[in-house]
Design a protein around this motif. Structure first.
Motif, PDB file in Angstrom:
ATOM      1  N   GLY A 338      84.760 -57.103 -12.267  1.00 25.68           N
ATOM      2  CA  GLY A 338      85.026 -58.210 -13.176  1.00 25.68           C
ATOM      3  C   GLY A 338      84.388 -58.104 -14.541  1.00 25.68           C
ATOM      4  N   PHE A 339      84.061 -56.889 -14.972  1.00 29.12           N
ATOM      5  CA  PHE A 339      83.421 -56.704 -16.272  1.00 29.12           C
ATOM      6  C   PHE A 339      84.470 -56.401 -17.329  1.00 29.12           C
ATOM      7  N   ALA A 340      84.452 -57.145 -18.414  1.00 28.34           N
ATOM      8  CA  ALA A 340      85.411 -56.901 -19.502  1.00 28.34           C
ATOM      9  C   ALA A 340      85.044 -55.650 -20.286  1.00 28.34           C
ATOM     10  N   GLY A 341      83.755 -55.355 -20.373  1.00 26.56           N
ATOM     11  CA  GLY A 341      83.285 -54.173 -21.084  1.00 26.56           C
ATOM     12  C   GLY A 341      82.330 -53.379 -20.213  1.00 26.56           C
ATOM     13  N   HIS A 342      81.700 -52.370 -20.790  1.00 25.87           N
ATOM     14  CA  HIS A 342      80.808 -51.496 -20.022  1.00 25.87           C
ATOM     15  C   HIS A 342      79.413 -51.533 -20.626  1.00 25.87           C
ATOM     16  N   HIS A 343      78.408 -51.771 -19.779  1.00 23.40           N
ATOM     17  CA  HIS A 343      77.011 -51.714 -20.170  1.00 23.40           C
ATOM     18  C   HIS A 343      76.376 -50.449 -19.599  1.00 23.40           C
ATOM     19  N   THR A 344      75.334 -49.990 -20.229  1.00 26.43           N
ATOM     20  CA  THR A 344      74.703 -48.741 -19.797  1.00 26.43           C
ATOM     21  C   THR A 344      74.124 -48.832 -18.389  1.00 26.43           C
ATOM     22  N   ASP A 345      73.712 -50.033 -17.963  1.00 28.28           N
ATOM     23  CA  ASP A 345      73.118 -50.166 -16.637  1.00 28.28           C
ATOM     24  C   ASP A 345      74.145 -50.468 -15.544  1.00 28.28           C
ATOM     25  N   ASP A 346      75.437 -50.503 -15.902  1.00 27.00           N
ATOM     26  CA  ASP A 346      76.475 -50.791 -14.905  1.00 27.00           C
ATOM     27  C   ASP A 346      76.576 -49.689 -13.858  1.00 27.00           C
ATOM     28  N   ALA A 347      76.344 -48.450 -14.262  1.00 23.15           N
ATOM     29  CA  ALA A 347      76.437 -47.329 -13.321  1.00 23.15           C
ATOM     30  C   ALA A 347      75.441 -47.501 -12.180  1.00 23.15           C
ATOM     31  N   GLN A 348      74.248 -47.957 -12.502  1.00 21.90           N
ATOM     32  CA  GLN A 348      73.238 -48.187 -11.465  1.00 21.90           C
ATOM     33  C   GLN A 348      73.663 -49.324 -10.543  1.00 21.90           C
ATOM     34  N   LEU A 349      74.272 -50.355 -11.121  1.00 23.19           N
ATOM     35  CA  LEU A 349      74.743 -51.489 -10.331  1.00 23.19           C
ATOM     36  C   LEU A 349      75.819 -51.046  -9.344  1.00 23.19           C
ATOM     37  N   VAL A 350      76.746 -50.221  -9.812  1.00 33.06           N
ATOM     38  CA  VAL A 350      77.809 -49.705  -8.938  1.00 33.06           C
ATOM     39  C   VAL A 350      77.212 -48.815  -7.854  1.00 33.06           C
ATOM     40  N   ALA A 351      76.288 -47.935  -8.246  1.00 27.72           N
ATOM     41  CA  ALA A 351      75.669 -47.027  -7.279  1.00 27.72           C
ATOM     42  C   ALA A 351      74.945 -47.795  -6.174  1.00 27.72           C
ATOM     43  N   GLU A 352      74.251 -48.849  -6.547  1.00 27.83           N
ATOM     44  CA  GLU A 352      73.552 -49.669  -5.556  1.00 27.83           C
ATOM     45  C   GLU A 352      74.542 -50.331  -4.604  1.00 27.83           C
ATOM     46  N   LEU A 353      75.641 -50.830  -5.151  1.00 25.28           N
ATOM     47  CA  LEU A 353      76.654 -51.472  -4.315  1.00 25.28           C
ATOM     48  C   LEU A 353      77.244 -50.490  -3.319  1.00 25.28           C
ATOM     49  N   LEU A 354      77.626 -49.306  -3.787  1.00 29.48           N
ATOM     50  CA  LEU A 354      78.261 -48.337  -2.901  1.00 29.48           C
ATOM     51  C   LEU A 354      77.288 -47.840  -1.835  1.00 29.48           C
ATOM     52  N   ALA A 355      76.010 -47.765  -2.176  1.00 32.00           N
ATOM     53  CA  ALA A 355      75.003 -47.371  -1.178  1.00 32.00           C
ATOM     54  C   ALA A 355      74.907 -48.424  -0.078  1.00 32.00           C
ATOM     55  N   ILE A 356      74.955 -49.696  -0.470  1.00 30.96           N
ATOM     56  CA  ILE A 356      74.915 -50.777   0.525  1.00 30.96           C
ATOM     57  C   ILE A 356      76.154 -50.730   1.417  1.00 30.96           C
ATOM     58  N   LEU A 357      77.316 -50.527   0.791  1.00 33.18           N
ATOM     59  CA  LEU A 357      78.558 -50.453   1.562  1.00 33.18           C
ATOM     60  C   LEU A 357      78.485 -49.333   2.595  1.00 33.18           C
ATOM     61  N   LYS A 358      77.996 -48.175   2.187  1.00 29.89           N
ATOM     62  CA  LYS A 358      77.936 -47.039   3.108  1.00 29.89           C
ATOM     63  C   LYS A 358      76.882 -47.262   4.190  1.00 29.89           C
ATOM     64  N   ASP A 359      75.696 -47.692   3.791  1.00 31.86           N
ATOM     65  CA  ASP A 359      74.607 -47.856   4.764  1.00 31.86           C
ATOM     66  C   ASP A 359      74.922 -48.911   5.816  1.00 31.86           C
TER      67      ASP A 359
END
Length: 471
Positions: A338-359
Motif C-alpha cells: 500500500g505504499f504510493a512511493g518508495h522509502h529507503t527503509d522499505d526493503a528492510q520492512l519487506v524482508a522482515e515480513l517475508l521472514a515472518i511468513l516463512k518462519d
C-alpha cells in the motif's frame, strides 16, 4: 470462423503443413463464450466438438505444426516443435488484431519424435482453469476457447481419457522459435520472424538495421519482467520455464506442471520433473534473464556480421536485466503493502515480513489479504505479524487500501481445488462446481460471500503437493 494463415512465409520447415488426426467420439466439455465473443468466433453449438477436436474444418487455410528449439531444464534440444499441436490459423478481432487458434492434443505431427500427439483430460482441464484464473488476476496469459473430450484412451500412467484444448494466443512465437532458425543458420528467416514479431507485438519500433532488433530485444525483456513480476505478485510458479515455453509477447503459456504457492517460501517447487529446483518460485527472475540471454544469442546475426561486435551491442541489455527487474520488483512489493512511493527503509520492512511468513509457514495470499482488510478496521492480522504491522502502519495512508486491494487477490486457483475438479472430470466427465468456480476466478479482488469455500488453503498447507507434465 474466418481463418488466415500465419508463419508460412518464414521458412519451409518452420510452419509445416499437417492435419489433425480425427478422434472417435468428440464431445464438447467446455466452451469459453467470452473468448468466442471477443474474437467473433461464430460456430454453431452442433459444430463445436467436431471443429475443435480437429475432426472437421470449415476453413480453406491449412493447419500447420510449428518448429522450435528449446533449452529444457538447461539442456538444449535443437528440434522440438509442436509434437501434439496444430495451428489452425489466426482470426481477427474487432481491433483488427490477429489471434492464433491452436489445437493441443490433436495428434502426432512431424515433430512428435514417436509420441502419440495426444493430451489427457486432466492437463486439458488444468489449462482451461489456470489460464482463466490468470486472466482474472490480470496476469498476461494465453486463453482457452474450448476443451473437447476425444472419446479415446490416452496411454499415460495410468491410462486416461483423451481431450483436445483449443488455445488462443496473440502469437506462438517463442524464444525457442528464434533458436530454431538461428541453429539452422537461416538469417533471412530469422529476420522475417523478428519482423513479424515486431509487427504483431511491438509496432512502435520503427527503426531499421541493428537498432531495430536491439529495440526488439529491449521490448521483449520489458515484457518478460512485467510477466514474472505479475507471477510473483500472485504466487504463481510456472514449473517449466524452458525457452520453448517463453513467448516473446510476454504471455503465460504451458500450464503443465504449474501451481500456486500456499505457504510462503522462495524455494517452493511443485513440479515432479524439476528435481534441481531450477524453476522454483524465487528462481523465476533469474531464469527469465537467462532465457532472454538465449534470445540475444539467436539475434546475433541481425545485430552485426561480426559476432564480437554484436555481443558488445547486445550485452548492456542483458546485463541491465537485473537492475530493471529489481526496480519493478520493488514497486510490486510497495503496491502489495500500500505504499504510493518508495522509502529507503522499505526493503528492510519487506524482508522482515517475508521472514515472518516463512518462519511461521503463513499463507502468502491470505496474509496480504488480511493486511489489506485490516486497513478498513477488520481485526484479522495474525499474531506473528502484530509487532511488524505497527511499523508497517506508519507507512500507510488514506490511499493504501485501494493500492493494496488492486495488488492483492482474495482468491487464487488453489491447487487442491483445481485437482478436485480435475478428478471430477476424470471420473464423471463433468464437474458440478466448475461453472461457479470460473465465475469466482474472474473476480478475485472482490469480496463475495459465496466464494468463502474456495479461499482457504488445504489443511496441511499443501507442502506435499506435486504436479506432473502430462506428456
Amino acid at each position: 470462423m474466418k481463418l488466415v494463415s500465419r508463419y508460412t512465409h518464414i521458412a519451409e520447415d518452420f510452419a509445416v503443413p499437417d492435419l489433425p488426426s480425427p478422434v472417435v467420439a468428440p464431445t464438447l466439455l467446455l466452451w469459453n463464450e467470452a473468448v468466442a465473443k471477443q474474437l467473433d468466433i461464430q460456430v454453431s453449438p452442433s459444430e463445436r466438438a467436431s471443429i475443435f477436436s480437429g475432426n472437421t474444418s470449415n476453413s480453406t487455410v491449412a493447419a500447420v505444426a510449428l518448429g522450435y528449439s528449446g533449452h529444457q531444464f538447461g539442456h538444449f534440444s535443437p528440434r522440438l516443435g509442436d509434437g501434439r499441436a496444430h495451428l489452425l490459423g489466426a482470426v481477427s478481432d474487432q481491433h483488427q488484431q490477429l489471434w492464433d487458434i491452436q489445437l493441443k492434443g490433436s495428434g502426432a505431427t512431424p515433430f512428435s519424435r514417436g509420441g502419440d500427439g495426444r493430451c489427457a483430460i486432466g492437463p486439458a482441464i488444468r489449462e482451461y482453469i489456470m489460464s482463466e484464473a490468470m486472466h482474472g488476476l490480470s496476469v498476461p496469459t494465453t486463453r482457452c476457447l474450448a476443451v473437447v473430450a476425444s472419446g479415446e484412451t490416452v496411454y499415460r500412467q495410468p491410462p486416461q481419457q483423451g481431450a483436445i484444448v483449443t488455445r488462443v494466443a496473440s502469437s506462438h512465437i517463442r524464444v525457442g522459435s528464434f533458436q530454431y532458425l538461428a541453429t539452422q543458420g537461416d538469417v533471412s528467416a530469422l529476420q522475417a520472424l523478428a519482423d513479424s514479431a515486431i509487427a504483431r507485438h511491438y509496432p512502435e519500433i520503427q527503426s531499421t538495421g541493428s537498432d531495430r532488433y536491439l529495440a526488439f530485444l529491449k521490448a521483449v525483456i520489458e515484457k518478460q519482467i512485467t510477466l514474472v513480476v505479475s507471477w510473483m505478485r500472485v504466487g504463481f510458479i510456472h514449473g517449466v520455464m524452458n525457452t520453448d515455453n517463453t513467448l516473446i509477447s510476454g504471455e503465460t503459456i504451458d500450464y503443465g506442471p504449474c501451481a500456486m504457492m500456499n505457504q510462503f517460501d522462495f524455494d517452493t517447487v511443485f513440479s515432479s520433473i524439476d528435481r534441481q529446483a531450477r524453476y522454483a518460485f524465487g528462481s523465476q527472475p533469474n531464469i527469465a534473464n537467462w532465457n532472454c540471454a538465449r534470445l540475444a544469442e539467436s539475434l546475433l546475426p541481425l545485430i552485426h556480421e561480426d559476432d564480437e561486435q554484436a555481443v558488445e551491442l547486445l550485452s548492456p541489455l542483458i546485463n541491465g536485466f537485473a537492475e530493471q527487474f529489481n526496480q519493478a520488483f520493488t514497486q510490486m512489493w510497495a503496491q502489495k503493502l500500500g505504499f504510493a512511493g518508495h522509502h529507503t527503509d522499505d526493503a528492510q520492512l519487506v524482508a522482515e515480513l517475508l521472514a515472518i511468513l516463512k518462519d511461521h509457514r503463513l499463507d502468502y495470499t491470505n496474509t496480504f489479504d488480511e493486511l489489506t482488510k485490516s486497513l478498513q478496521g477488520e481485526q484479522v492480522i495474525s499474531q506473528p505479524l502484530k509487532a511488524w504491522s505497527l511499523k508497517w502502519l506508519k507507512r500507510t495512508d488514506q490511499h493504501s487500501f485501494a493500492i493494496m486491494r488492486a495488488a492483492n487477490p482474495m482468491m487464487i486457483p488453489r491447487n487442491h481445488i483445481v485437482e478436485a475438479i480435475i478428478e471430477e472430470f476424470e471420473n464423471k466427465g463433468s464437474s458440478e462446481v466448475l461453472a461457479a468456480y470460473l465465475v469466482a476466478l474472474q473476480n478475485p479482488y472482490k469480496l463475495m460471500i459465496e466464494n468463502a469455500q474456495w479461499l482457504q488453503p488445504p489443511a496441511d498447507g499443501g507442502a506435499q503437493y506435486k504436479t506432473f507434465c502430462g506428456t
